[in-house]
Motif scaffolding. Structure first.
Motif, PDB file in Angstrom:
ATOM      1  N   THR A 380       0.727  -1.150  -0.004  1.00 22.75           N
ATOM      2  CA  THR A 380       0.013   0.064  -0.095  1.00 22.75           C
ATOM      3  C   THR A 380       0.744   1.237   0.069  1.00 22.75           C
ATOM      4  N   GLU A 408      -4.078 -10.079   0.160  1.00 25.99           N
ATOM      5  CA  GLU A 408      -5.418  -9.465  -0.321  1.00 25.99           C
ATOM      6  C   GLU A 408      -5.472  -7.913   0.173  1.00 25.99           C
ATOM      7  N   ASP A 410      -6.640  -4.448   1.328  1.00 25.74           N
ATOM      8  CA  ASP A 410      -7.573  -3.853   2.432  1.00 25.74           C
ATOM      9  C   ASP A 410      -8.166  -2.448   1.811  1.00 25.74           C
ATOM     10  N   ARG A 442     -16.108  -8.146   1.940  1.00 24.95           N
ATOM     11  CA  ARG A 442     -15.305  -8.005   3.050  1.00 24.95           C
ATOM     12  C   ARG A 442     -14.721  -6.800   3.618  1.00 24.95           C
ATOM     13  N   ILE A 443     -14.766  -5.763   2.742  1.00 23.99           N
ATOM     14  CA  ILE A 443     -14.128  -4.484   2.870  1.00 23.99           C
ATOM     15  C   ILE A 443     -15.312  -3.394   2.900  1.00 23.99           C
TER      16      ILE A 443
END
Length: 686
Positions: A380, A408, A410, A442-443
């Motif tokens: 990130t 994965e 976020d 999921r986010i």
């Protein structure tokens, strides 16, 4: 006293004083005397090995026991917990449930603490339910552990409900609740409880004081913190030996910008801990006293009592990143290679962030590629950094590479790639990732994700679409997203939507000077002088002030700061002379004309060319030129600003890069601008 009782007393003494060797000798004696299966002595052996950090030996004794009671199970659970194996304790508690042995108050207390350490509230709630059914809920040691478990699991509201109905409260109860509110960031409530407990005759101890001072730090409540400090002095608390309290006081005074008092307390501490060191170092750094910060860091490095940990390294690197202190950052990177904590992934991530914020993308890329272990934060940081430099395509490639390596993304990663696409005008890619985010359950989406889409549409001139997106999104719009749209309205000269958005902002955030400045600029550029004057008068009447523009440049390892109209630098006269020379040169060579309209970024009357010449970024560049940075062969001059670069300065630096054949790398509040050969990497929209 018989031999059995003498051995029991010996083992308990070894347990109390952590005498492992003597305890093992006593264990040998127990075995020789044929007492290896004695229940009482076996329990004492489990307790001794657990307290001395030998849980494997404790478990071996436990496994060989033909008969066990609640003390046996509880002693081993305690050993696991004290040695950091909270899951081991909970697993043993589960096995105990399959036996006929019933837990007592200490068994419950230990496993409630274990649930708090693990941070899984569901485990703790199940144990709480068992306590209620078995009648142990209101035993003080158990109820305190329940309350502490909820605070450690972030369930402060449940802890408060427990606190309010507890029939008996002791100092531990109050401490747990105050610490819970402090950790949650609810300092006001923590201070209220602190006053209440004293009103009920409870005398605070070191833990109470430390938590309450942390609450004051979080609130910036210097008056309340100073009162607590005064009461400590009155009660005879010595900061020289009360390390926890002293560290909390140092942190308080640092957070409240009282560095002289923080230094005074720090000097009194006999055994300084890392909390005190790091708080004071970061305090000086954040107040721009970098010489003092680095001097303290050097003292910490040679201290025989401390090994610099990852937190201190990461925090200091964060300061170097924020102020773009390239040389100090490189020196710190070299230092981290030599020490064990330098291998922490948090330290590596902070170094990556520092290089990117200093404009050194090649160094960041090299470090990233050489890093053996990378987490989602590492990826990130790189995606964000590329985006800030206008390298949106690189951000997109990295995003795909990250997923191909089974990392994965976020919510923050999605925000990074959306922002990168927005900064680079990658409309289709941005829409694709936003669609993916919307379909990923999921986010959790937040307003900032929508703001990236608003920014993208605004840059493309699709202002009605941007406005419709805000109106239709399932979240409540915040000030930031409206400001994003208003900025786009200004760029494209859309008075109609700009007026509507501006008035919305003034209703939502009436004391924010930025909103008045942005809207007044839109009116002024559209020639609506009466509306512009109305906002100026309202701005003055409210006593609002813009955040001061500040720029800085590093020359020969020394950082020079400038504010707008700054005349404090000893080379001010030469700087002004150099800037005038440069203006004349770019006017004659490429036809540069002062963008007087950009003076309207300030609500005050600054419409003269002279006012534009004293903008902080120009002063910083002027100093670099006066100091001969070009003549020294430096092909890149780095300048940093806390606010957005104004349009006139942007045009001036573009021209300067062309006539001097020098690259200017300017970091403002939004992004990096790489000025080269008369062009800017931002494509003239930032």
């Amino acid at each position: 006293m018989n031999e059995r009782q003498r051995l029991a007393n010996l083992l308990r003494n070894c347990s109390k004083n952590l005498l492992l060797d003597q305890g093992m000798q006593a264990h040998g004696t127990v075995m020789k005397m044929g007492l290896g299966f004695d229940l009482m002595l076996s329990n004492d052996l489990i307790d001794m090995y657990g307290k001395c950090g030998r849980t494997g030996m404790a478990c071996a004794v436990f496994d060989r026991m033909p008969e066990r009671n609640v003390v046996s199970w509880t002693a081993l659970m305690c050993g696991y917990l004290q040695n950091g194996n909270a899951k081991g304790s909970l697993s043993l508690f589960s096995k105990m449930g399959l036996s006929e042995i019933k837990p007592n108050e200490f068994t419950f207390s230990i496993n409630l603490k274990a649930s708090g350490f693990v941070g899984v509230a569901e485990n703790g709630m199940q144990i709480h339910n068992m306590c209620t059914k078995s009648g142990f809920e209101w035993v003080t040691v158990v109820s305190n552990s329940i309350l502490d478990m909820y605070t450690k699991c972030g369930r402060v509201s449940e802890a408060a409900r427990m606190f309010n109905v507890m029939p008996v409260k002791n100092l531990i109860t109050w401490n747990a609740m105050i610490a819970g509110y402090t950790l949650e960031g609810n300092g006001e409530r923590a201070l209220l409880l602190f006053r209440q407990m004293q009103g009920m005759g409870e005398v605070p101890d070191e833990y109470t004081i430390t938590s309450t001072l942390k609450a004051c730090s979080g609130l910036g409540a210097i008056r309340q913190g100073s009162q607590i400090h005064s009461s400590l002095i009155t009660r005879g608390f010595s900061c020289s030996v009360r390390t926890m309290i002293a560290g909390a006081l140092v942190d308080l005074y640092v957070k409240c910008s009282h560095l002289t008092e923080a230094q005074r307390i720090f000097d009194q501490i006999e055994q300084k801990n890392l909390v005190s060191w790091s708080a004071l170092i970061l305090g000086y750094a954040q107040e721009c006293n970098l010489l003092q910060a680095m001097d303290l860091f050097r003292q910490l490095r040679v201290s025989i009592h401390h090994q610099v940990d990852g937190f201190v390294l990461s925090s200091l690197m964060g300061v170097f990143a924020d102020f773009a202190l390239v040389e100090q950052g490189k020196q710190m990177h070299a230092f981290t290679i030599k020490i064990p904590s330098g291998l922490d992934i948090s330290v590596t991530n902070s170094i990556l962030d520092m290089y990117l914020k200093c404009g050194l993308t090649d160094e960041a890329e090299k470090l990233f590629n050489e890093t053996p272990v990378r987490n989602v934060i590492s990826w990130t940081i790189m995606i964000t950094g590329y985006g800030k430099h206008g390298l949106g395509r690189k951000s997109v490639r990295l995003f795909h590479q990250m997923q191909s390596e089974d990392i994965e993304p976020d919510g923050v990663t999605y925000l990074a790639v959306l922002s990168a696409c927005s900064h680079s005008g990658l409309v289709e890619e941005c829409q694709e990732y936003f669609s993916r985010l919307c379909h990923d359950r999921r986010i959790k989406r937040n307003v900032e994700h929508y703001a990236c889409m608003v920014d993208l549409l605004g840059r493309a001139g699709r202002l009605k679409e941007a406005k419709n997106l805000i109106d239709s999104m399932p979240l409540k719009p915040n000030v930031g997203i409206w400001q994003t749209l208003l900025s786009a309205c200004k760029v494209h000269g859309d008075l109609e939507i700009g007026r509507e958005v501006g008035e919305t902002l003034l209703r939502l955030d009436c004391d924010n000077p930025v909103n008045y400045v942005m809207l007044s600029n839109i009116y002024a550029e559209a020639g609506y002088w009466k509306e512009c004057e109305r906002l100026r008068k309202l701005f003055k009447m409210k006593g609002l002030k813009k955040e001061a523009g500040r720029s800085w440049v590093e020359i020969d390892k020394e950082v020079h700061f400038f504010y707008n109209k700054d005349e404090t630098h000893p080379l001010t006269e030469k700087i002004h002379q150099k800037l005038k020379e440069m203006e004349q040169r770019i006017k004659s060579e490429i036809g540069y004309v002062h963008g007087v309209r950009f003076a309207l970024h300030d609500v005050e009357e600054e419409s003269k060319e002279e006012s534009l010449r004293v903008h902080s970024e120009k002063l910083a560049i002027g100093l670099a030129l006066v100091c001969g940075e070009v003549e020294k062969g430096h092909k890149t001059i780095r300048v940093f600003k806390n606010l957005r670069v104004c349009g006139d300065c942007h045009a001036f630096i573009k021209g300067l890069s062309k006539v001097l054949k020098v690259v200017f790398l300017v970091r403002d509040a939004n992004r990096f601008h790489k000025f080269e050969s008369g062009l800017c990497s931002c494509g003239d929209y930032w």
